[in-house]
Motif scaffolding. Structure first.
Motif, PDB file in Angstrom:
ATOM      1  N   VAL A   1      27.482  33.148  31.157  1.00  8.48           N
ATOM      2  CA  VAL A   1      27.990  32.903  32.512  1.00  8.48           C
ATOM      3  C   VAL A   1      29.272  32.067  32.462  1.00  8.48           C
ATOM      4  CG1 VAL A   1      27.521  31.729  34.700  1.00  8.48           C
ATOM      5  CG2 VAL A   1      25.758  33.147  33.651  1.00  8.48           C
ATOM      6  N   PHE A   2      29.273  30.997  31.668  1.00  8.62           N
ATOM      7  CA  PHE A   2      30.446  30.126  31.605  1.00  8.62           C
ATOM      8  C   PHE A   2      31.653  30.861  31.025  1.00  8.62           C
ATOM      9  CE2 PHE A   2      29.341  25.525  32.345  1.00  8.62           C
ATOM     10  CZ  PHE A   2      28.115  25.771  32.939  1.00  8.62           C
ATOM     11  N   VAL A   3      31.438  31.626  29.959  1.00  8.05           N
ATOM     12  CA  VAL A   3      32.554  32.307  29.299  1.00  8.05           C
ATOM     13  C   VAL A   3      33.079  33.446  30.165  1.00  8.05           C
ATOM     14  CG1 VAL A   3      33.218  33.680  27.289  1.00  8.05           C
ATOM     15  CG2 VAL A   3      31.801  31.646  26.990  1.00  8.05           C
ATOM     16  N   PHE A   4      32.185  34.213  30.787  1.00  3.31           N
ATOM     17  CA  PHE A   4      32.664  35.296  31.648  1.00  3.31           C
ATOM     18  C   PHE A   4      33.364  34.745  32.888  1.00  3.31           C
ATOM     19  CE2 PHE A   4      32.467  38.475  34.975  1.00  3.31           C
ATOM     20  CZ  PHE A   4      32.939  39.591  34.315  1.00  3.31           C
ATOM     21  N   THR A   5      32.890  33.626  33.422  1.00  3.64           N
ATOM     22  CA  THR A   5      33.545  33.016  34.576  1.00  3.64           C
ATOM     23  C   THR A   5      34.984  32.647  34.265  1.00  3.64           C
ATOM     24  OG1 THR A   5      31.439  32.158  35.421  1.00  3.64           O
ATOM     25  CG2 THR A   5      33.436  31.095  36.221  1.00  3.64           C
ATOM     26  N   PHE A   6      35.248  32.249  33.029  1.00  2.00           N
ATOM     27  CA  PHE A   6      36.615  31.936  32.589  1.00  2.00           C
ATOM     28  C   PHE A   6      37.517  33.156  32.776  1.00  2.00           C
ATOM     29  CE2 PHE A   6      39.282  31.022  28.536  1.00  2.00           C
ATOM     30  CZ  PHE A   6      40.352  30.585  29.316  1.00  2.00           C
ATOM     31  N   THR A   7      37.078  34.307  32.310  1.00  2.00           N
ATOM     32  CA  THR A   7      37.872  35.526  32.468  1.00  2.00           C
ATOM     33  C   THR A   7      37.949  35.944  33.928  1.00  2.00           C
ATOM     34  OG1 THR A   7      37.378  36.338  30.240  1.00  2.00           O
ATOM     35  CG2 THR A   7      37.996  37.982  31.873  1.00  2.00           C
ATOM     36  N   GLN A   8      36.827  35.916  34.617  1.00  2.00           N
ATOM     37  CA  GLN A   8      36.785  36.330  36.022  1.00  2.00           C
ATOM     38  C   GLN A   8      37.732  35.494  36.877  1.00  2.00           C
ATOM     39  OE1 GLN A   8      33.125  35.404  38.149  1.00  2.00           O
ATOM     40  NE2 GLN A   8      33.179  37.392  39.142  1.00  2.00           N
ATOM     41  N   SER A   9      37.696  34.192  36.709  1.00  3.36           N
ATOM     42  CA  SER A   9      38.544  33.312  37.510  1.00  3.36           C
ATOM     43  C   SER A   9      40.024  33.491  37.177  1.00  3.36           C
ATOM     44  CB  SER A   9      38.132  31.849  37.293  1.00  3.36           C
ATOM     45  OG  SER A   9      36.785  31.652  37.650  1.00  3.36           O
ATOM     46  N   SER A  10      40.328  33.751  35.909  1.00  2.00           N
ATOM     47  CA  SER A  10      41.712  33.981  35.512  1.00  2.00           C
ATOM     48  C   SER A  10      42.268  35.234  36.185  1.00  2.00           C
ATOM     49  CB  SER A  10      41.818  34.116  33.990  1.00  2.00           C
ATOM     50  OG  SER A  10      41.412  32.929  33.343  1.00  2.00           O
ATOM     51  N   VAL A  11      41.458  36.281  36.237  1.00  2.00           N
ATOM     52  CA  VAL A  11      41.882  37.524  36.876  1.00  2.00           C
ATOM     53  C   VAL A  11      42.072  37.320  38.379  1.00  2.00           C
ATOM     54  CG1 VAL A  11      41.201  39.889  37.454  1.00  2.00           C
ATOM     55  CG2 VAL A  11      40.849  39.017  35.138  1.00  2.00           C
ATOM     56  N   MET A  12      41.091  36.693  39.024  1.00  2.00           N
ATOM     57  CA  MET A  12      41.152  36.517  40.471  1.00  2.00           C
ATOM     58  C   MET A  12      42.328  35.626  40.883  1.00  2.00           C
ATOM     59  SD  MET A  12      38.885  38.474  41.604  1.00  2.00           S
ATOM     60  CE  MET A  12      39.204  37.998  43.304  1.00  2.00           C
ATOM     61  N   SER A  13      42.585  34.574  40.132  1.00  2.00           N
ATOM     62  CA  SER A  13      43.733  33.722  40.452  1.00  2.00           C
ATOM     63  C   SER A  13      45.043  34.431  40.120  1.00  2.00           C
ATOM     64  CB  SER A  13      43.631  32.389  39.715  1.00  2.00           C
ATOM     65  OG  SER A  13      43.581  32.588  38.307  1.00  2.00           O
ATOM     66  N   GLY A  14      45.026  35.273  39.079  1.00  2.00           N
ATOM     67  CA  GLY A  14      46.223  36.032  38.738  1.00  2.00           C
ATOM     68  C   GLY A  14      46.614  37.017  39.818  1.00  2.00           C
ATOM     69  N   VAL A  15      45.639  37.657  40.441  1.00  2.00           N
ATOM     70  CA  VAL A  15      45.922  38.628  41.508  1.00  2.00           C
ATOM     71  C   VAL A  15      46.721  37.983  42.631  1.00  2.00           C
ATOM     72  CG1 VAL A  15      44.857  40.041  43.313  1.00  2.00           C
ATOM     73  CG2 VAL A  15      43.934  40.090  41.013  1.00  2.00           C
ATOM     74  N   ARG A  16      46.430  36.722  42.933  1.00  2.00           N
ATOM     75  CA  ARG A  16      47.078  36.027  44.044  1.00  2.00           C
ATOM     76  C   ARG A  16      48.241  35.138  43.590  1.00  2.00           C
ATOM     77  NH1 ARG A  16      41.464  35.293  44.878  1.00  2.00           N
ATOM     78  NH2 ARG A  16      40.624  36.505  46.627  1.00  2.00           N
TER      79      ARG A  16
ATOM     80  N   VAL B   1      35.125  44.901  41.292  1.00  2.00           N
ATOM     81  CA  VAL B   1      35.450  45.312  39.924  1.00  2.00           C
ATOM     82  C   VAL B   1      34.899  44.304  38.926  1.00  2.00           C
ATOM     83  CG1 VAL B   1      37.335  45.766  38.304  1.00  2.00           C
ATOM     84  CG2 VAL B   1      37.514  46.560  40.668  1.00  2.00           C
ATOM     85  N   MET B   2      35.090  43.024  39.210  1.00  2.00           N
ATOM     86  CA  MET B   2      34.631  41.981  38.291  1.00  2.00           C
ATOM     87  C   MET B   2      33.111  41.937  38.212  1.00  2.00           C
ATOM     88  SD  MET B   2      37.430  40.953  37.086  1.00  2.00           S
ATOM     89  CE  MET B   2      36.672  39.740  36.019  1.00  2.00           C
ATOM     90  N   ARG B   3      32.445  42.183  39.323  1.00  2.00           N
ATOM     91  CA  ARG B   3      30.983  42.186  39.302  1.00  2.00           C
ATOM     92  C   ARG B   3      30.461  43.338  38.444  1.00  2.00           C
ATOM     93  NH1 ARG B   3      29.905  42.365  44.715  1.00  2.00           N
ATOM     94  NH2 ARG B   3      30.665  40.225  44.795  1.00  2.00           N
TER      95      ARG B   3
END
Length: 309
Positions: free
Chosen positions: A116-131, A222-224
């Protein structure tokens, strides 16, 4: 030049301009002008980014501090959010759906929390990158700076958040019997590779999100889907044992699964090399290099268009 008018006067005509007939590009070259906001060469662009390194770091720290500034628990939410997610997933997948099969509880809980912690790192990077561009148009239009500074800064913000969260992850892992040893040194190269991958991914989606702001609404779905396909809550080899081998290989070689498995291998004593796909370090390095270089060049190609229109 002069000519006689109808009333006998003499009219002087203007001399032809020395610039007459020149194209815009020729005029610019003649007077040493350049297009405002023009995309620099890659080498110069990298040099400009390096010159803004203090801004990138300061901006990421400011964003991290401001993220939970309105919450009473403040920065504790950096740790509490992924930890609560892990608890929910454990209750649903670990208890109700028996996703832990093939692993004892003292292995499954650190396995889940790490995932969960490691995937959240990638997920948050993508979501913040989009914006990164579309959410900071005022800054982009007001100041001249290499636009890649923004998605890189957001990826760095997520790395700092993960580092804070890892303190809790260490406590969980140690609490279930996996104590620090030589394998924990692998955490550093894993984080470097994942950060490079996440930064490249953030650059890709920053360009896509700048052109299509509605992408920010689509990405959570997509991330889910990516999370469920990456073995965050279950062991891919165990759950796909009755499926064709290529299916398990595809899921295990996807970058999110690769970085989670490497971190689990580093931290969890009973999570051995038999749980890792073949050539795992080569694949991890390949994904990091491909996204870091490819994402950077893809973002740089559109440098002139960010904030326009």
């Amino acid at each position: 030049m002069s000519e006689t008018t109808h009333d006998g006067g003499v009219a002087v005509s203007a001399l032809p301009s020395p610039d007459e007939g020149l194209t815009a590009a020729q005029l610019a070259a003649k007077y040493g002008l350049a297009v405002s906001g023009a995309r620099p060469a890659v080498r110069e662009y990298v040099r400009q980014l390096w010159g803004r390194r203090h801004f990138i770091l300061a901006f990421s720290r400011a964003k991290l501090t401001a993220q939970y500034s309105q919450a009473k628990l403040g920065q504790l939410w950096q740790v509490a959010t992924p930890l609560l997610n892990a608890f929910v997933y454990f209750m649903i997948f670990g208890v109700l759906l028996n996703a832990s099969r093939g692993m004892p509880k003292d292995v499954y809980i650190p396995f889940l929390v790490t995932g969960v912690f490691v995937f959240t790192f990638t997920q948050s990077s993508v979501m913040s990158g989009v914006r990164a561009i579309s959410g900071n148009l005022g800054l982009v239009r007001a100041l001249h700076f290499p636009r890649a500074s923004l998605p890189i800064s957001f990826a760095l913000q997520q790395l700092q958040q993960l580092l804070y969260s890892m303190l809790v992850m260490f406590v969980v892992v140690i609490g279930f019997g996996s104590y620090p040893d030589a394998s924990w040194a692998l955490i550093v190269p894993v984080l470097i590779l994942q950060f490079a991958f996440n930064t490249g991914l953030a650059l890709v989606f920053a360009r896509a999100g700048a052109k299509t702001p509605d992408l920010a609404q689509l990405m959570p779905f997509v991330m889910r889907t990516w999370m469920y396909a990456s073995g965050v809550m279950f062991s891919i080899p165990v759950f796909l044992a009755d499926k064709p081998q290529w299916v398990a290989n595809v899921l295990q070689w996807n970058p999110a699964a690769i970085y989670m498995d490497l971190m689990r291998f580093a931290l969890i004593e009973e999570y051995g090399a038999e749980n890792l796909p073949d050539h795992v370090w080569a694949v991890a390095g390949g994904w990091a290099l491909l996204l870091a270089v490819g994402g950077f060049l893809y973002f740089w190609k559109a440098e002139e268009r960010y904030g326009r229109g």
